[in-house]
Scaffold this motif. Structure first.
Motif, PDB file in Angstrom:
ATOM      1  N   ARG A  79       0.815  -1.222   0.000  1.00 56.12           N
ATOM      2  CA  ARG A  79       0.000   0.000   0.000  1.00 56.12           C
ATOM      3  C   ARG A  79       0.849   1.274   0.000  1.00 56.12           C
ATOM      4  NH1 ARG A  79       0.141   1.803   5.030  1.00 56.12           N
ATOM      5  NH2 ARG A  79       1.027   0.332   6.510  1.00 56.12           N
ATOM      6  N   ARG A  80       2.189   1.116   0.093  1.00 55.86           N
ATOM      7  CA  ARG A  80       3.066   2.285   0.038  1.00 55.86           C
ATOM      8  C   ARG A  80       3.906   2.273  -1.237  1.00 55.86           C
ATOM      9  NH1 ARG A  80       2.053   6.214   2.877  1.00 55.86           N
ATOM     10  NH2 ARG A  80       4.187   6.905   2.607  1.00 55.86           N
ATOM     11  N   ARG A  81       3.765   1.245  -2.036  1.00 50.29           N
ATOM     12  CA  ARG A  81       4.647   1.021  -3.172  1.00 50.29           C
ATOM     13  C   ARG A  81       4.481   2.092  -4.265  1.00 50.29           C
ATOM     14  NH1 ARG A  81       4.920  -3.140  -7.137  1.00 50.29           N
ATOM     15  NH2 ARG A  81       2.663  -3.279  -6.897  1.00 50.29           N
ATOM     16  N   VAL A  82       5.604   2.498  -4.844  1.00 47.97           N
ATOM     17  CA  VAL A  82       5.575   3.462  -5.943  1.00 47.97           C
ATOM     18  C   VAL A  82       5.961   2.756  -7.254  1.00 47.97           C
ATOM     19  CG1 VAL A  82       6.669   5.547  -6.867  1.00 47.97           C
ATOM     20  CG2 VAL A  82       6.044   5.433  -4.442  1.00 47.97           C
ATOM     21  N   ASP A  83       6.922   1.832  -7.190  1.00 46.94           N
ATOM     22  CA  ASP A  83       7.386   1.179  -8.413  1.00 46.94           C
ATOM     23  C   ASP A  83       6.300   0.280  -8.990  1.00 46.94           C
ATOM     24  OD1 ASP A  83       8.528  -0.435  -5.925  1.00 46.94           O
ATOM     25  OD2 ASP A  83       8.253  -1.869  -7.560  1.00 46.94           O
ATOM     26  N   GLY A  84       6.203   0.310 -10.305  1.00 44.77           N
ATOM     27  CA  GLY A  84       5.177  -0.487 -10.985  1.00 44.77           C
ATOM     28  C   GLY A  84       3.780   0.105 -10.879  1.00 44.77           C
TER      29      GLY A  84
END
Lengths: 351, 481
Positions: A229-234
């Motif tokens: 839920r914090r991911r930026v990549d992809g």
């Protein structure tokens, strides 16, 4: 235009960084001083891209290149937006680039006709057979490539989807409005003007790109995996000024900043009548072999609701607009007026 | 009895009359106060409630029985405090300790006050304040504690303002002062009510975690009233519009009332409205946290009245001349409609769009107002989304099979064929009619006579050669001769 503003912001925030600019022509909008290298070249040529990457050896690639919305054919869009992106992605991964930020477009979920109301990233791409804008289709195709390339060969990728970028040096949004102002066409309104629309001041879009680049580098160097839920990549992110305004209020604000004094007592042409007029004009002008001054596409565009919920960018990128919409309009119009004053001055001194 | 002018007004505005009748006849309160079981003192309290608050009394009396008395008393206590503060005939030396100690007075059995000037409209409430104190002692300890806390803070705030010579001569200065003033007179009421609701178990306790929400509930009402009451306050020599705002448009406050400055005065109203408008989305957010029907109505009705008032005052030059008010019919319609969040949101959206329609590029805050309206619309959209990404994906997602595609193509072709057929039929009919009429015309048909006779309502022709037929021909060919 966006690339130029990204370089400005980058130099301001990270003066130690080494910046290389690759564009088809780099004669315009050059930055003075050290720290920025300029390369003229075509991003669709693998050779050119590789040779530039070879010399620059960047950690981060920010890919903003695209023909303008109105300025390309299907072939050009496909060649530059899809082919160019594929070429850049492959070369970057090969050259050990760590972070790849792609400028997508908020129009990837809009077919150019149907309302897009408070959309977030859960909204699906417009399928090929329903997309009326070839530009948007090519941006979506390229975005799919970029996001699919995430974590392939150790490179992290992300897509920024700005909505309606405008600012100093803008030729797509504000320039036609100035043309309409000059032609004295500020007294008309198509549709009821209850349609909210998102616009993004260019510095805010640039800010989002830098935040994304930093987030990717952080994820790249950080050994602990980021929770989903914090991911930026992809991931893709809508970026706006977070200030949707009624469609016609934006050009009116621009015209007013430029000196227009028309009030709200404008001629209102309903969507239906507008479409009818545009259809007739299109036929007449088609017979004459010219571009009509009012097209059905324009009528539909200006009667369409299109605004976004940018909660995801706020949460994951820590994005918040740094220049408000009214301030952005003010800056843009001032720059344009100064630009013309300067042109006038040169014309005068040249005599 | 309604006056003649009122009768005339409703004669030409039947919708207004209809709303009033519908409200009076069909409205059934969620809860009804039962006066029979009440003590003499409590009935007296409700009498004062009717006397002192025209708008709040009705909604308070429909509250859930658990909250009915505490909220009514809360209102009367604050009204008592306000009556002391407002009265300029009371000496500051006498006034200040009363304001600061008003919360303590609530425990003083039998306390009354007759120091108000004879012209003070609510002086009787304080003359008989012992009835309020008597009833106050009977309500739950938890409610008493909340009411006393708010009374204490508001009393101290009012005393500070009464002491502040600068405020009394020059009115509110900065935007911060303005917000602080509204906090004391309205934000605190919002806090007190919210704590009462939560204490009674009739509202979501999470509302207390977001204090800016109830602050906005109070401020939206207060700020809107401050805009509406500008003329009345000006005549009473009070200024609540912050100098930070009006000084951008005129150099002297009085200039706002000069018709020669109408343009800038309107821009000043806009800026005040913009300030008020920025609370609207938080008010809707707050309302979303209320579940009990009577509490919802109690909170929502004043808010919809406020948004309607805000629309009425927005760029309305009359505001500087008199106290403008929404019509009674509109008020009844709004009250009848404020029963759930969805319809309250619809009302807000409708009025926000009306404000947006009146917004003009000539206004220095043009784009800011557009954005403020947009923000409220976006917030409403976030509670009640009109698009669902799953539904969009599903509608498009069905992979179009070759068979379906073929069928769609055939359908389209069939439709097209049908259209051409229709066009051909209509075209043929038109052509034939045209030819027939043309031939008849050439042969000397008198269409002018036929048309004028048709207009007279004669659908069948007179018998040829009859006297009547002759007469008609004669009329047409010789006119008045």
């Amino acid at each position: 235009m966006l690339g130029h503003h990204i370089v400005s912001l980058l130099r301001e925030r990270h003066p130690e960084s080494l910046i290389s600019v690759l564009d088809i022509r780099t004669t315009h909008n050059r930055h003075e001083g050290d720290g920025v290298m300029y390369f003229d070249g075509d991003i669709t040529s693998r050779e050119t891209v590789c040779s530039v990457l070879e010399r620059a050896r960047p950690e981060v690639v920010i890919h903003t290149a695209s023909p303008t919305l109105m300025g390309g054919s299907k072939e050009l869009f496909e060649k530059v937006n899809v082919g160019g992106t594929r070429c850049l992605l492959e070369a970057s991964a090969e050259m050990g680039v760590k972070a790849f930020v792609y400028t997508s477009s908020a129009s990837v979920v809009s077919d150019g006709v149907t309302d897009v109301i408070n959309a977030d990233e859960r909204w699906p791409y417009v399928p090929r057979d329903l997309q009326t804008e070839i530009y948007s289709q090519s941006k979506a195709d390229a975005e799919v490539l970029v996001l699919a390339a995430n974590r392939k060969g150790g490179m992290l990728t992300t897509a920024i989807r700005p909505a309606g970028i405008f600012g100093e040096g803008d030729v797509q949004l504000v320039a036609p409005m100035f043309a309409a102002y000059k032609a004295g066409k500020t007294g008309f309104q198509l549709g009821d003007n209850n349609n909210l629309f998102d616009f993004t001041y260019v510095t805010n879009a640039a800010h989002a790109h830098l935040l994304a680049a930093v987030a990717l580098l952080y994820a790249c160097h950080n050994k602990i995996p980021t929770p989903d839920r914090r991911r930026v990549d992809g991931e893709a992110f809508f970026i706006t000024n977070d200030q949707p305004a009624y469609f016609w209020d934006f050009p009116r604000a621009v015209w007013k900043a430029a000196g227009d004094t028309t009030g709200i007592d404008v001629k209102i042409i309903s969507k239906g009548v507008g479409l009818a007029i545009a259809t007739i004009l299109e036929w007449l002008w088609w017979a004459a072999g010219k571009e009509p001054s009012l097209s059905r596409r324009q009528v539909k565009y200006s009667c369409m609701t299109r605004y976004y919920n940018i909660g995801k960018a706020k949460e994951r990128l820590g994005y918040k607009p740094i220049v408000s919409l009214p301030d952005g309009v003010e800056k843009t119009v001032k720059a344009r007026i100064y630009h013309f004053l300067a042109l006038g001055y040169f014309a005068w001194t040249a005599r | 009895m309604p006056s003649a002018s009122e009768l005339l007004y409703y004669a030409v505005h039947p919708n207004q009359l209809r709303s009033i009748i519908q409200w009076k006849v069909w409205h059934s309160p969620v809860h009804e106060r039962n006066a029979e079981n009440e003590s003499r003192e409590l009935r007296r309290c409700f009498y004062f409630l009717d006397q002192t608050s025209r708008s709040f009394s009705a909604v308070i009396q429909e509250l859930h029985p658990e909250l009915l008395v505490p909220v009514a008393l809360f209102y009367l206590i604050l009204r008592g405090l306000d009556t002391v503060e407002d009265d300029m005939t009371i000496d500051l030396a006498e006034k200040e300790p009363i304001l600061r100690n008003f919360y303590g007075i609530l425990d003083k059995e039998g306390w009354t006050y007759n120091g108000n000037g004879p012209k003070e409209k609510d002086r009787q409430l304080l003359v008989e304040f012992d009835v309020v104190i008597a009833e106050f002692s009977k309500i739950k300890q938890a409610y008493r504690a909340i009411i006393k806390d708010i009374t204490k803070r508001m009393g101290n705030g009012m005393a500070d303002y009464a002491n502040n010579a600068e405020h009394n001569t020059n009115g509110v200065n900065t935007l911060k002062d303005y917000d602080l003033y509204c906090h004391y007179v309205a934000g605190l009421v919002g806090e007190g009510l919210t704590r009462l609701f939560v204490e009674s178990g009739l509202a979501n306790p999470a509302l207390l975690d977001r204090p800016h929400l109830h602050e906005s509930m109070g401020c939206f009402l207060q700020k809107t009233n401050i805009i509406r009451d500008i003329r009345e306050d000006f005549d009473d020599k009070r200024r609540f519009w912050p100098k930070a705002v009006w000084s951008k448009h005129v150099s002297n406050f009085e200039d706002l009332f000069d018709k020669a400055n109408e343009d800038v005065a309107l821009n000043c109203i806009s800026e005040m409205c913009l300030n008020s408008l920025r609370h609207a989305d938080e008010c809707l957010f707050y309302l979303a946290g209320l579940k009990e029907q009577s509490v919802f109505n109690f909170c929502a009705i004043p808010q919809v009245m406020a948004v309607a008032t805000l629309e009425l005052v927005f760029r309305n030059p009359q505001v500087y001349q008199r106290n403008v008010k929404i019509t009674k019919g509109d008020a009844c319609q709004l009250m009848a409609d404020s029963t759930n969040l969805r319809s309250v949101c619809n009302i807000f959206q409708a009025y926000i769009r009306k404000i947006h329609k009146k917004n003009t590029p000539k206004d220095p805050n043009f784009l800011d107002i557009s954005i403020a309206c947009g923000k409220i619309e976006q917030f409403i959209e976030s509670i009640f989304p009109s698009q669902d990404p799953k539904a969009i994906a599903q509608a498009r997602g069905k992979p179009v099979s070759a068979e379906d595609a073929e069928k769609a193509k055939n359908d389209a072709a069939a439709r097209k064929e049908m259209l051409y057929l229709l066009l051909a039929v209509v075209g043929t009919l038109l052509l034939i009619s045209f030819i027939m009429v043309g031939v008849a015309y050439l042969a000397g048909a008198r269409f002018d006579i036929a048309l004028s006779e048709l207009r007279k309502g004669k659908l069948s022709p007179p018998v040829p050669g009859s006297e009547e037929a002759q007469k008609i021909i004669f009329q047409h060919d010789h006119g008045e001769l």
